[in-house]
Design a protein around this motif. Structure first.
Motif, PDB file in Angstrom:
ATOM      1  N   GLY A  71      70.870   8.777  39.915  1.00 32.17           N
ATOM      2  CA  GLY A  71      69.585   8.403  39.340  1.00 32.17           C
ATOM      3  C   GLY A  71      68.873   9.589  38.714  1.00 32.17           C
ATOM      4  O   GLY A  71      69.424  10.691  38.607  1.00 32.17           O
ATOM      5  N   LEU A  72      67.645   9.368  38.323  1.00 32.20           N
ATOM      6  CA  LEU A  72      66.818  10.417  37.739  1.00 32.20           C
ATOM      7  C   LEU A  72      65.541  10.556  38.563  1.00 32.20           C
ATOM      8  O   LEU A  72      65.109   9.610  39.227  1.00 32.20           O
ATOM      9  CB  LEU A  72      66.458  10.075  36.289  1.00 32.20           C
ATOM     10  N   GLU A  73      64.924  11.703  38.495  1.00 31.67           N
ATOM     11  CA  GLU A  73      63.668  11.905  39.205  1.00 31.67           C
ATOM     12  C   GLU A  73      62.626  10.871  38.785  1.00 31.67           C
ATOM     13  O   GLU A  73      61.854  10.376  39.609  1.00 31.67           O
ATOM     14  CB  GLU A  73      63.140  13.316  38.954  1.00 31.67           C
ATOM     15  N   THR A  74      62.626  10.542  37.523  1.00 30.63           N
ATOM     16  CA  THR A  74      61.668   9.568  37.002  1.00 30.63           C
ATOM     17  C   THR A  74      62.218   8.142  36.976  1.00 30.63           C
ATOM     18  O   THR A  74      61.515   7.217  36.589  1.00 30.63           O
ATOM     19  CB  THR A  74      61.246   9.955  35.571  1.00 30.63           C
ATOM     20  N   ASN A 105      57.468  14.374  44.549  1.00 31.16           N
ATOM     21  CA  ASN A 105      56.778  13.615  43.501  1.00 31.16           C
ATOM     22  C   ASN A 105      57.763  12.826  42.633  1.00 31.16           C
ATOM     23  O   ASN A 105      58.904  13.220  42.433  1.00 31.16           O
ATOM     24  CB  ASN A 105      55.961  14.556  42.614  1.00 31.16           C
ATOM     25  N   ASN A 106      57.293  11.707  42.129  1.00 29.31           N
ATOM     26  CA  ASN A 106      57.952  10.876  41.109  1.00 29.31           C
ATOM     27  C   ASN A 106      59.012   9.920  41.659  1.00 29.31           C
ATOM     28  O   ASN A 106      59.008   8.726  41.326  1.00 29.31           O
ATOM     29  CB  ASN A 106      58.581  11.732  39.992  1.00 29.31           C
ATOM     30  N   TRP A 107      59.947  10.388  42.488  1.00 30.21           N
ATOM     31  CA  TRP A 107      61.088   9.537  42.849  1.00 30.21           C
ATOM     32  C   TRP A 107      60.969   8.912  44.231  1.00 30.21           C
ATOM     33  O   TRP A 107      61.682   7.949  44.527  1.00 30.21           O
ATOM     34  CB  TRP A 107      62.390  10.331  42.759  1.00 30.21           C
ATOM     35  N   THR A 108      60.088   9.407  45.093  1.00 28.05           N
ATOM     36  CA  THR A 108      59.954   8.850  46.440  1.00 28.05           C
ATOM     37  C   THR A 108      58.942   7.707  46.461  1.00 28.05           C
ATOM     38  O   THR A 108      58.160   7.528  45.538  1.00 28.05           O
ATOM     39  CB  THR A 108      59.520   9.930  47.439  1.00 28.05           C
ATOM     40  N   GLU A 109      58.949   6.927  47.560  1.00 27.00           N
ATOM     41  CA  GLU A 109      58.000   5.827  47.728  1.00 27.00           C
ATOM     42  C   GLU A 109      57.680   5.699  49.214  1.00 27.00           C
ATOM     43  O   GLU A 109      58.572   5.409  50.023  1.00 27.00           O
ATOM     44  CB  GLU A 109      58.589   4.525  47.194  1.00 27.00           C
ATOM     45  N   PHE A 110      56.412   5.927  49.578  1.00 24.02           N
ATOM     46  CA  PHE A 110      56.012   5.905  50.983  1.00 24.02           C
ATOM     47  C   PHE A 110      55.371   4.570  51.396  1.00 24.02           C
ATOM     48  O   PHE A 110      55.025   4.392  52.558  1.00 24.02           O
ATOM     49  CB  PHE A 110      55.079   7.077  51.277  1.00 24.02           C
ATOM     50  N   MET A 125      75.537  10.726  45.138  1.00 21.16           N
ATOM     51  CA  MET A 125      74.330   9.987  45.528  1.00 21.16           C
ATOM     52  C   MET A 125      73.163  10.937  45.256  1.00 21.16           C
ATOM     53  O   MET A 125      72.946  11.902  45.988  1.00 21.16           O
ATOM     54  CB  MET A 125      74.367   9.607  47.000  1.00 21.16           C
ATOM     55  N   ARG A 126      72.420  10.656  44.190  1.00 18.72           N
ATOM     56  CA  ARG A 126      71.346  11.579  43.792  1.00 18.72           C
ATOM     57  C   ARG A 126      70.184  10.770  43.205  1.00 18.72           C
ATOM     58  O   ARG A 126      70.383   9.874  42.401  1.00 18.72           O
ATOM     59  CB  ARG A 126      71.876  12.590  42.771  1.00 18.72           C
ATOM     60  N   TYR A 127      68.981  11.075  43.673  1.00 20.12           N
ATOM     61  CA  TYR A 127      67.775  10.306  43.331  1.00 20.12           C
ATOM     62  C   TYR A 127      67.999   8.825  43.634  1.00 20.12           C
ATOM     63  O   TYR A 127      67.999   7.963  42.772  1.00 20.12           O
ATOM     64  CB  TYR A 127      67.372  10.541  41.875  1.00 20.12           C
ATOM     65  N   VAL A 128      68.216   8.587  44.932  1.00 17.33           N
ATOM     66  CA  VAL A 128      68.478   7.244  45.438  1.00 17.33           C
ATOM     67  C   VAL A 128      67.527   6.969  46.597  1.00 17.33           C
ATOM     68  O   VAL A 128      67.306   7.833  47.449  1.00 17.33           O
ATOM     69  CB  VAL A 128      69.941   7.114  45.922  1.00 17.33           C
ATOM     70  N   ARG A 129      66.963   5.755  46.633  1.00 18.09           N
ATOM     71  CA  ARG A 129      66.183   5.312  47.786  1.00 18.09           C
ATOM     72  C   ARG A 129      66.908   4.165  48.491  1.00 18.09           C
ATOM     73  O   ARG A 129      67.433   3.254  47.841  1.00 18.09           O
ATOM     74  CB  ARG A 129      64.784   4.839  47.366  1.00 18.09           C
ATOM     75  N   ILE A 130      66.895   4.212  49.830  1.00 23.01           N
ATOM     76  CA  ILE A 130      67.498   3.162  50.652  1.00 23.01           C
ATOM     77  C   ILE A 130      66.416   2.695  51.621  1.00 23.01           C
ATOM     78  O   ILE A 130      65.997   3.456  52.497  1.00 23.01           O
ATOM     79  CB  ILE A 130      68.731   3.682  51.412  1.00 23.01           C
ATOM     80  N   GLU A 131      65.977   1.449  51.492  1.00 23.29           N
ATOM     81  CA  GLU A 131      64.813   0.962  52.231  1.00 23.29           C
ATOM     82  C   GLU A 131      65.161  -0.244  53.097  1.00 23.29           C
ATOM     83  O   GLU A 131      65.869  -1.154  52.671  1.00 23.29           O
ATOM     84  CB  GLU A 131      63.713   0.560  51.244  1.00 23.29           C
ATOM     85  N   PHE A 132      64.657  -0.248  54.353  1.00 23.22           N
ATOM     86  CA  PHE A 132      64.723  -1.402  55.264  1.00 23.22           C
ATOM     87  C   PHE A 132      66.153  -1.808  55.627  1.00 23.22           C
ATOM     88  O   PHE A 132      66.422  -2.958  55.940  1.00 23.22           O
ATOM     89  CB  PHE A 132      63.977  -2.602  54.669  1.00 23.22           C
ATOM     90  N   ALA A 133      67.097  -0.864  55.611  1.00 18.59           N
ATOM     91  CA  ALA A 133      68.477  -1.155  56.004  1.00 18.59           C
ATOM     92  C   ALA A 133      68.636  -0.957  57.516  1.00 18.59           C
ATOM     93  O   ALA A 133      67.674  -0.709  58.233  1.00 18.59           O
ATOM     94  CB  ALA A 133      69.439  -0.262  55.226  1.00 18.59           C
TER      95      ALA A 133
END
Length: 432
Positions: free
Chosen positions: A113-116, A34-39, A180-188
């Motif tokens: 990063g932060l969870e939020t 919850n909070n930090w991910t994005e599907f 590397m904490r609370y990080v999203r890496i998308e479409f790489a």
């Protein structure tokens, strides 16, 4: 006072009972996704870039949340510099130049990063797709098993990188490449111009155990989501979501712990040679490694590896589904309390691995939950797995087998916004 003691005791018993029941797969009293991910990252508006990262970073530098940064070409952090990224910062990888961030040996990244308020690396295209930009490369001086103890990234004719700046490996297993904490890496995971496949979304080479790697989500990767070459690493609460290639790949003497982590695959996303949740090897070519050094050893605890399929039986019969876990010869895997759901088979061992005590002691599968898999444990090119099934099916291994759908196996599998991939308590209770 007596009543309070009784209530506290009951509360502790309830908590202990829930924790015991949730022992397999990803764990937690709450859903840590919850909070930090994005599907659905393609539907998020990250804003337009107002700053450009396009040159080498040679001194301590900080990126701020108030800006949106465009990552152009290869950006090297060198000269033992520290790149600090403020929580909530957005870095947009450039499609045209295959924007890639390289933290060279001796330098470090503090992306805490932060969870939020997670830090996000994503694509600058209006319609984002896997492989839009390069990814993140972090290089350290921890050991690997190659002769000479050092290597460089993607060397040779037509290399995408400057080999003088991309060496890794050494003799310091406790080296620190940052956070590397609370990080999203998308479409790489863009294609390499040298024709050698794809870049990886997060490539960790020679990384030491002082480096913090937690709560990292890689989504829609064109290459491997996480690739670990050598080093001594611990990854916790990390996510690979619908990668086109492997989710977690370990090689060249990696000594790695992967804990409380998740891989969600799609039957319709794979490389031409097939893709796996875990790919564990000690080398690509035997002649390139030093066998006096440690070979790859992965301890995988409380993982959930699941194929997101509406009809897994049809996908398996159509040849769209492969194994979840592959172990090559001279590599070791200690996998426990892990859920593997919807693969063919769950685990595949290299054809050179012999069914004997010396080999099997290197491959431990304990307290596993195999669900809806077309076969559980096989050796490549050997259709008779009865001996393996009998070995790992012994009562002292505490492995369980089920044929439930994803919707009944996991707490809230179909929730598009906030899915919950923890195992249903009722399923665990039934197994026990």
């Amino acid at each position: 006072m007596k009543n309070f003691t009784q209530i506290a005791t009951i509360f502790l018993l309830v908590i202990s009972s829930v924790q015991a029941q949730q022992e397999k797969g990803i764990t937690g009293l709450n859903n840590w996704l919850n909070n930090w991910t994005e599907f659905k990252p393609n539907k998020v508006d990250y804003g337009e870039a107002n700053q450009i990262l396009a040159v080498n970073i040679t001194a301590n530098t900080k990126l701020y949340k108030k800006n949106v940064y465009l990552l152009q070409g290869n950006v090297y952090v060198t000269n033992n510099a520290v790149l600090t990224i403020e929580p909530g910062t957005k870095i947009i990888g450039d499609f045209d130049t295959k924007g890639t961030l390289i933290i060279t040996k001796g330098a470090s990244i503090i992306a805490d990063g932060l969870e939020t308020d997670p830090i996000v690396f994503t694509s600058n295209r209006s319609l984002r797709k896997a492989g839009d930009w390069g990814g993140i490369v972090i290089l350290g001086d921890a050991p690997l098993n190659k002769f000479g103890g050092v290597a460089a990234v993607n060397t040779g004719s037509g290399s995408d990188f400057n080999s003088a700046l991309t060496s890794y490996g050494g003799n310091n297993p406790a080296s620190n490449s940052g956070i590397m904490r609370y990080v999203r890496i998308e479409f790489a995971g863009a294609k390499l111009s040298s024709g050698g496949g794809n870049l990886n979304s997060l490539f960790l080479a020679g990384i030491g155990n002082k480096t913090i790697l937690q709560n990292i989500m890689v989504s829609f990767s064109g290459g491997n989501s996480f690739e670990i070459f050598g080093g001594d690493t611990s990854l916790s609460q990390v996510v690979s979501y619908k990668s086109s290639n492997d989710d977690y790949r370990f090689n060249y003497g990696a000594q790695s712990n992967l804990t409380n982590s998740l891989a969600i695959r799609s039957s319709f996303l794979s490389s031409k040679n097939g893709s796996r949740c875990l790919d564990i090897a000690s080398y690509n070519k035997k002649e390139e490694v030093d066998f006096s050094k440690k070979q790859t050893m992965v301890v995988a605890t409380n993982l959930t590896l699941v194929n997101n399929s509406a009809n897994i039986k049809v996908d398996i019969e159509s040849g769209l589904v492969k194994e979840a876990v592959y172990v090559a010869e001279n590599a070791s895997l200690n996998c426990k309390r892990t859920v593997i759901s919807g693969f063919k088979p769950a685990v595949l061992l290299d054809s050179k691995i012999q069914m004997n005590d010396e080999s099997l002691v290197k491959i431990k599968l304990e307290s596993m939950y195999f669900n809806n898999c077309a076969g559980n444990i096989f050796i490549v090119d050997n259709s008779n797995n009865e001996e393996l099934e009998a070995h790992y099916g012994q009562a002292n291994f505490f492995n369980y087998f089920s044929n439930g759908s994803n919707s009944e196996t996991f707490i809230d599998f179909a929730n598009e916004k906030r899915p919950d991939f923890r195992l249903q308590l009722s399923k665990i209770t039934a197994s026990n």
